[in-house]
Design a protein around this motif. Structure first.
Motif, PDB file in Angstrom:
ATOM      1  N   THR A 102       0.776  -1.199  -0.133  1.00 45.45           N
ATOM      2  CA  THR A 102      -0.251  -0.352  -0.018  1.00 45.45           C
ATOM      3  C   THR A 102       0.824   0.956   0.221  1.00 45.45           C
ATOM      4  OG1 THR A 102      -1.744  -1.477   1.629  1.00 45.45           O
ATOM      5  CG2 THR A 102      -1.659   1.092   1.504  1.00 45.45           C
ATOM      6  N   THR A 103       2.298   1.178   0.596  1.00 48.39           N
ATOM      7  CA  THR A 103       2.578   2.626   0.853  1.00 48.39           C
ATOM      8  C   THR A 103       3.807   2.680  -0.876  1.00 48.39           C
ATOM      9  OG1 THR A 103       3.104   2.028   3.054  1.00 48.39           O
ATOM     10  CG2 THR A 103       4.405   3.600   2.334  1.00 48.39           C
ATOM     11  N   PHE A 104       3.873   1.068  -1.609  1.00 47.55           N
ATOM     12  CA  PHE A 104       5.495   1.576  -2.348  1.00 47.55           C
ATOM     13  C   PHE A 104       4.695   1.051  -3.746  1.00 47.55           C
ATOM     14  CE2 PHE A 104       7.604   0.836   2.156  1.00 47.55           C
ATOM     15  CZ  PHE A 104       8.653   2.616   1.954  1.00 47.55           C
ATOM     16  N   ASN A 105       3.411   0.677  -3.638  1.00 49.47           N
ATOM     17  CA  ASN A 105       2.940   0.653  -4.979  1.00 49.47           C
ATOM     18  C   ASN A 105       3.933  -0.990  -5.437  1.00 49.47           C
ATOM     19  OD1 ASN A 105       0.691   2.374  -4.639  1.00 49.47           O
ATOM     20  ND2 ASN A 105       1.720   4.220  -4.948  1.00 49.47           N
ATOM     21  N   VAL A 106       3.816  -1.397  -4.981  1.00 49.44           N
ATOM     22  CA  VAL A 106       4.688  -3.110  -4.895  1.00 49.44           C
ATOM     23  C   VAL A 106       4.026  -3.821  -6.411  1.00 49.44           C
ATOM     24  CG1 VAL A 106       6.384  -4.718  -5.279  1.00 49.44           C
ATOM     25  CG2 VAL A 106       6.416  -2.701  -3.520  1.00 49.44           C
ATOM     26  N   GLY A 107       4.591  -4.312  -7.443  1.00 53.89           N
ATOM     27  CA  GLY A 107       3.606  -4.773  -8.307  1.00 53.89           C
ATOM     28  C   GLY A 107       4.307  -6.247  -7.974  1.00 53.89           C
ATOM     29  N   LEU A 108       5.518  -7.086  -7.825  1.00 53.28           N
ATOM     30  CA  LEU A 108       5.990  -8.260  -7.881  1.00 53.28           C
ATOM     31  C   LEU A 108       6.732  -7.877  -5.892  1.00 53.28           C
ATOM     32  CD1 LEU A 108       6.292 -10.696  -9.480  1.00 53.28           C
ATOM     33  CD2 LEU A 108       8.677  -9.645 -10.589  1.00 53.28           C
ATOM     34  N   TYR A 109       6.511  -9.680  -5.415  1.00 55.45           N
ATOM     35  CA  TYR A 109       6.917  -9.467  -4.294  1.00 55.45           C
ATOM     36  C   TYR A 109       7.864 -11.032  -4.473  1.00 55.45           C
ATOM     37  CZ  TYR A 109       5.610  -5.937  -1.437  1.00 55.45           C
ATOM     38  OH  TYR A 109       5.236  -4.507  -1.001  1.00 55.45           O
ATOM     39  N   THR A 110       9.174 -10.871  -4.348  1.00 59.74           N
ATOM     40  CA  THR A 110       9.935 -12.268  -4.111  1.00 59.74           C
ATOM     41  C   THR A 110       9.984 -12.843  -2.795  1.00 59.74           C
ATOM     42  OG1 THR A 110      12.057 -11.619  -4.945  1.00 59.74           O
ATOM     43  CG2 THR A 110      10.526 -12.273  -6.649  1.00 59.74           C
ATOM     44  N   PHE A 111       9.820 -14.519  -3.381  1.00 60.90           N
ATOM     45  CA  PHE A 111      10.317 -14.862  -1.753  1.00 60.90           C
ATOM     46  C   PHE A 111      10.569 -15.689  -1.322  1.00 60.90           C
ATOM     47  CE2 PHE A 111       6.255 -14.330  -1.390  1.00 60.90           C
ATOM     48  CZ  PHE A 111       5.895 -15.345  -1.253  1.00 60.90           C
ATOM     49  N   ALA A 112      12.156 -16.123  -0.788  1.00 60.77           N
ATOM     50  CA  ALA A 112      12.285 -17.727  -1.051  1.00 60.77           C
ATOM     51  C   ALA A 112      12.228 -18.176   0.903  1.00 60.77           C
ATOM     52  CB  ALA A 112      13.379 -18.427  -2.081  1.00 60.77           C
ATOM     53  N   PRO A 113      11.303 -18.889   1.212  1.00 59.55           N
ATOM     54  CA  PRO A 113      11.151 -19.595   2.218  1.00 59.55           C
ATOM     55  C   PRO A 113      11.953 -20.535   2.693  1.00 59.55           C
ATOM     56  CG  PRO A 113       9.281 -19.385   1.858  1.00 59.55           C
ATOM     57  CD  PRO A 113      10.117 -19.366   0.801  1.00 59.55           C
ATOM     58  N   ALA A 114      12.490 -21.187   4.083  1.00 62.31           N
ATOM     59  CA  ALA A 114      13.427 -21.024   4.766  1.00 62.31           C
ATOM     60  C   ALA A 114      12.927 -22.736   3.921  1.00 62.31           C
ATOM     61  CB  ALA A 114      13.573 -21.692   6.553  1.00 62.31           C
ATOM     62  N   ASP A 115      11.887 -23.485   4.469  1.00 60.31           N
ATOM     63  CA  ASP A 115      11.409 -24.920   4.441  1.00 60.31           C
ATOM     64  C   ASP A 115       9.854 -24.861   3.365  1.00 60.31           C
ATOM     65  OD1 ASP A 115       9.180 -24.650   6.549  1.00 60.31           O
ATOM     66  OD2 ASP A 115      10.608 -25.056   8.055  1.00 60.31           O
ATOM     67  N   LEU A 116       9.699 -25.869   3.008  1.00 56.88           N
ATOM     68  CA  LEU A 116       7.890 -25.753   1.617  1.00 56.88           C
ATOM     69  C   LEU A 116       7.022 -26.114   2.983  1.00 56.88           C
ATOM     70  CD1 LEU A 116       9.470 -28.945   0.003  1.00 56.88           C
ATOM     71  CD2 LEU A 116       9.011 -26.599  -0.765  1.00 56.88           C
ATOM     72  N   LYS A 117       7.122 -26.143   4.201  1.00 55.76           N
ATOM     73  CA  LYS A 117       5.709 -25.904   4.837  1.00 55.76           C
ATOM     74  C   LYS A 117       5.517 -23.948   5.851  1.00 55.76           C
ATOM     75  CE  LYS A 117       4.388 -26.457  10.033  1.00 55.76           C
ATOM     76  NZ  LYS A 117       4.651 -26.987  11.165  1.00 55.76           N
ATOM     77  N   LEU A 118       6.403 -23.793   5.626  1.00 57.16           N
ATOM     78  CA  LEU A 118       6.372 -22.077   5.765  1.00 57.16           C
ATOM     79  C   LEU A 118       5.573 -22.111   4.143  1.00 57.16           C
ATOM     80  CD1 LEU A 118       6.758 -19.832   7.192  1.00 57.16           C
ATOM     81  CD2 LEU A 118       8.813 -20.098   6.573  1.00 57.16           C
TER      82      LEU A 118
END
Length: 156
Positions: A102-118
């Motif tokens: 909402t604050t920065f008007n971002v179009g794409l976030y990427t993330f790699a959780p530490a494990d598949l459960k997360l």
């Protein structure tokens, strides 16, 4: 609304951080802007032909405990959290990502959780009705645990 500290030690890339506490444990969420100048900072290894946003902002998201950062033990799980604390942590992270969007008007976030459960928990939060217009792509490299979240700003 979440307060975001902005910092960039060497001028690039743009970074913001937010902090919160659950069950007496300090957590930090970091957002690193990914541009043509720093594509290696992304947690995701994009497959050939992957469409990155042309005009929308792209941020990589990481979160961890403050203690893990200080002790240099990244993503080590907190032991003996009270019942329900893990869910509260993820809801706080979700709320912070929504406030960041909402604050920065971002179009794409990427993330790699530490494990598949997360990773599966992240996916469940994203697919909730209140995130209408957002899509998630899962199972990207490394190790099939990286995710891409496209917000409605991606498609504008």
């Amino acid at each position: 609304m979440t307060n975001f500290d902005e910092f960039a030690p060497y001028g690039h890339p743009r970074q913001q951080a937010a902090r919160f506490v659950v069950a007496g444990v300090d957590y930090e969420v970091y957002f690193t802007q990914i541009t043509d100048e720093n594509p290696w900072d992304s947690a995701v290894e994009f497959p050939e032909g992957f469409r990155l946003p042309e005009y929308a902002k792209h941020f990589d998201v990481t979160f961890d405990t403050k203690a893990n950062r200080l002790c240099r033990t990244p993503f080590r799980r907190v032991e003996e959290l009270p019942a329900g604390a893990g869910t509260r942590v993820l809801k706080c992270v979700e709320s912070i990502i929504i406030d960041h969007y909402t604050t920065f008007n971002v179009g794409l976030y990427t993330f790699a959780p530490a494990d598949l459960k997360l990773s599966s928990v992240y996916c469940r939060f994203v697919m909730m009705k209140k995130h209408k217009g957002s899509t998630i792509e899962v199972g990207l490299e490394p190790e099939g645990r990286a995710n891409v979240l496209r917000t409605p700003k991606f498609y504008e």
